[in-house]
Motif scaffolding. Structure first.
Motif, short mmCIF file in Angstrom:
data_model
loop_
_atom_site.label_atom_id
_atom_site.label_comp_id
_atom_site.label_asym_id
_atom_site.label_seq_id
_atom_site.Cartn_x
_atom_site.Cartn_y
_atom_site.Cartn_z
N GLY A 144 -2.11 -0.96 3.89
CA GLY A 144 -3.07 -0.86 3.12
C GLY A 144 -3.28 -2.33 2.62
O GLY A 144 -2.54 -3.18 2.57
N ALA A 145 -4.62 -2.58 1.97
CA ALA A 145 -5.15 -3.93 1.45
C ALA A 145 -4.43 -4.36 0.07
O ALA A 145 -4.01 -3.40 -0.64
CB ALA A 145 -6.52 -3.75 1.24
N GLY A 146 -3.88 -5.48 0.23
CA GLY A 146 -3.27 -5.73 -1.05
C GLY A 146 -4.18 -5.78 -2.33
O GLY A 146 -5.40 -5.92 -2.42
N GLY A 147 -3.42 -5.57 -3.40
CA GLY A 147 -4.27 -5.38 -4.52
C GLY A 147 -5.02 -4.18 -4.84
O GLY A 147 -5.91 -3.86 -5.61
N ASN A 148 -4.50 -3.01 -4.06
CA ASN A 148 -5.12 -1.85 -3.99
C ASN A 148 -4.30 -0.73 -4.42
O ASN A 148 -4.28 0.23 -3.93
CB ASN A 148 -5.63 -1.58 -2.48
N ASP A 149 -3.78 -1.05 -5.49
CA ASP A 149 -2.66 -0.33 -6.20
C ASP A 149 -1.59 0.42 -5.10
O ASP A 149 -1.22 1.65 -5.43
CB ASP A 149 -3.22 0.84 -6.78
N GLY A 150 -1.08 -0.38 -4.02
CA GLY A 150 -0.17 0.12 -3.31
C GLY A 150 -0.70 1.15 -2.36
O GLY A 150 0.16 1.84 -1.66
N GLU A 151 -1.81 1.75 -2.21
CA GLU A 151 -2.40 2.73 -1.44
C GLU A 151 -2.20 2.26 -0.02
O GLU A 151 -2.70 1.12 0.44
CB GLU A 151 -3.82 2.98 -1.88
N LEU A 152 -1.58 3.23 0.96
CA LEU A 152 -1.52 2.86 2.33
C LEU A 152 -2.53 3.97 3.13
O LEU A 152 -2.07 4.97 3.37
CB LEU A 152 0.04 3.01 2.84
N ALA A 153 -3.77 3.66 3.15
CA ALA A 153 -4.62 4.43 3.78
C ALA A 153 -4.68 4.60 5.02
O ALA A 153 -4.89 5.65 5.61
CB ALA A 153 -6.21 3.75 3.18
N ALA A 154 -4.29 3.67 5.79
CA ALA A 154 -4.25 3.83 7.44
C ALA A 154 -2.66 3.71 7.69
O ALA A 154 -1.84 3.37 7.11
CB ALA A 154 -4.88 2.51 7.76
N THR A 155 -2.43 4.32 8.95
CA THR A 155 -1.15 4.05 9.67
C THR A 155 -1.39 3.96 11.13
O THR A 155 -2.57 4.04 11.61
CB THR A 155 -0.72 5.80 9.70
N PHE A 156 -0.19 3.38 11.51
CA PHE A 156 -0.35 2.79 13.02
C PHE A 156 -0.27 4.18 13.94
O PHE A 156 0.18 5.19 13.78
CB PHE A 156 0.91 2.29 13.20
N VAL A 157 -1.12 3.86 14.90
CA VAL A 157 -1.54 4.95 16.07
C VAL A 157 -0.68 4.56 17.22
O VAL A 157 0.08 5.33 17.81
CB VAL A 157 -3.00 5.14 16.40
#
Length: 409
Positions: A144-157
């Protein structure tokens, strides 16, 4: 005899190992070639190329590229962002550290904050230029992008390619959203090149460029990549009397000689020592010079003068502007300094005085910064421009190979 053979074999093995390391060092990775093996990354690869990020990735080591497949990239393209904004978004997906599959699942304390190429541009506010990597439950790793409220939008494939501690290319599930990276970014062409130079100590050169047709050539090269070496005001002001003595074509070539038709960051200039073409290069008219560095200092060397890069005005793809302490003088327009004649031997005590009277005065040297008068003097040296860059590593490898042969014998 056996002892000598043992030393020879040991020396051969040692030099062979050094040769192997040297060859590896001279062959840098190529992100475009790596991704070209996998058609599902064609769109991602295309945008790395047109944003010039690919060349920066190729110049770095200890790096991780988080690639996104064509479907994931279509979501980004559909937003209608400019190519300059897309560059910021993709720069967020290039980590300035090495993370392979094994390391991702063994992150200390389960989480890490990695700096990115977006952070390196200096335009990322706050923590927006960092990526949060977290080892999630069930073997998943989130991004997840820093400063994005801790959202982990993407995962390792999956891992695409791993060259330990050099480059790791991994696939993640989607483009990491970031309001900061997706904010509108002005194109360098929307900024007036001469205004930028005038505001940073190069007004004399900028004004001279404005009064010439050379300005259009500079502007035409902006989108494709441009690097300008701008002589500081004192240097160009002192050169103006010589400049005014040039022909119209000579003035045009001199101004174009201060730029190269591709983007070169300071890091790239330090890494790519060797001969380079310029905006003035045209067939037989080579108008090239040599880039050299000694530690942190970068110099530009012609056969007439050696200029030093003294500062950075702008370094943001596709445009880089550096200040230099001297005007670059091409051999096609100016004469090199002739070697100083050896001092005449002292006359012997019994030498006739008539010899002194018959002596002719020594010929004066041609000044280094005087324009050429004879068109024949403008011949280029055909053996100096076989390629744009020279690779010293390969030559060193050849020498080491010869040394191995001697040891074996």
């Amino acid at each position: 005899m056996q002892l000598l053979l043992g030393y020879a074999r040991t020396g051969t093995v040692t030099v062979s190992a050094l040769l192997f390391l040297l060859c590896c060092a001279t062959e840098a990775h190529n992100i475009t070639s790596i991704l070209a093996k996998s058609p599902e990354f064609a769109t991602f690869n295309h945008y790395l190329t047109i944003t010039h990020l690919a060349s920066e990735i190729n110049m770095r080591q200890t790096i991780t590229v988080c690639a996104v497949d064509n479907h994931g990239m279509s979501d980004l393209i559909d937003k209608g962002l400019s190519v300059y904004t897309i560059k910021n978004v993709l720069a967020l997906h290039v980590l300035l550290d090495y993370f392979d599959s094994k390391k991702l699942h063994q992150i200390t304390n389960g989480s890490a904050l990695a700096a990115t190429m977006y952070q390196a541009t200096g335009s990322a506010p706050g923590a927006a230029g960092f990526v949060n990597i977290t080892d999630l439950k069930g073997g998943k790793v989130g991004f997840g992008a820093g400063g994005n409220d801790g959202e982990l939008a993407a995962t390792f494939v999956k891992s695409v390619e791993e060259v330990p501690y050099n480059i790791s290319v991994i696939q993640i599930s989607m483009v990491m959203p970031s309001e900061e990276a997706e904010a509108p970014t002005a194109a360098p062409s929307e900024q007036k090149l001469t205004d930028i130079m005038s505001a940073h100590g190069c007004k004399v050169f900028a004004d001279t460029l404005l009064a010439s047709d050379a300005q259009k050539t500079y502007e035409d090269n902006l989108e494709g990549g441009l690097t300008v070496f701008c002589p500081v005001d004192d240097a160009f002001k002192n050169f103006l009397p010589k400049y005014k003595n040039l022909t119209a074509d000579g003035k045009m070539s001199l101004l174009l000689y201060q730029g190269i038709p591709l983007y070169e960051s300071l890091i790239m200039l330090k890494s790519n020592n060797g001969m380079t073409n310029t905006l003035a290069t045209d067939g037989a008219k080579k108008y090239d010079f040599t880039v050299q560095n000694d530690g942190e200092e970068v110099t530009l060397k012609t056969t007439i003068v050696t200029a030093r890069i003294t500062g950075t005005i702008l370094d943001k793809q596709p445009l880089a502007i550096f200040t230099i302490d001297k005007v670059l003088l091409p051999k096609e327009l100016f004469k090199a300094v002739a070697p100083a004649p050896a001092p005449a031997p002292e006359p012997e005590a019994d030498a006739p005085s008539a010899e002194k009277k018959n002596k002719s005065p020594p010929a004066q040297d041609s000044p280094a910064d005087s324009p050429r008068e004879d068109p024949a003097d403008q011949r280029a040296e055909d053996d100096k421009n076989g390629s744009v860059r020279y690779n010293g590593g390969r030559f060193a490898a050849l020498l080491l190979s010869s040394f191995i042969g001697l040891l074996v014998l």
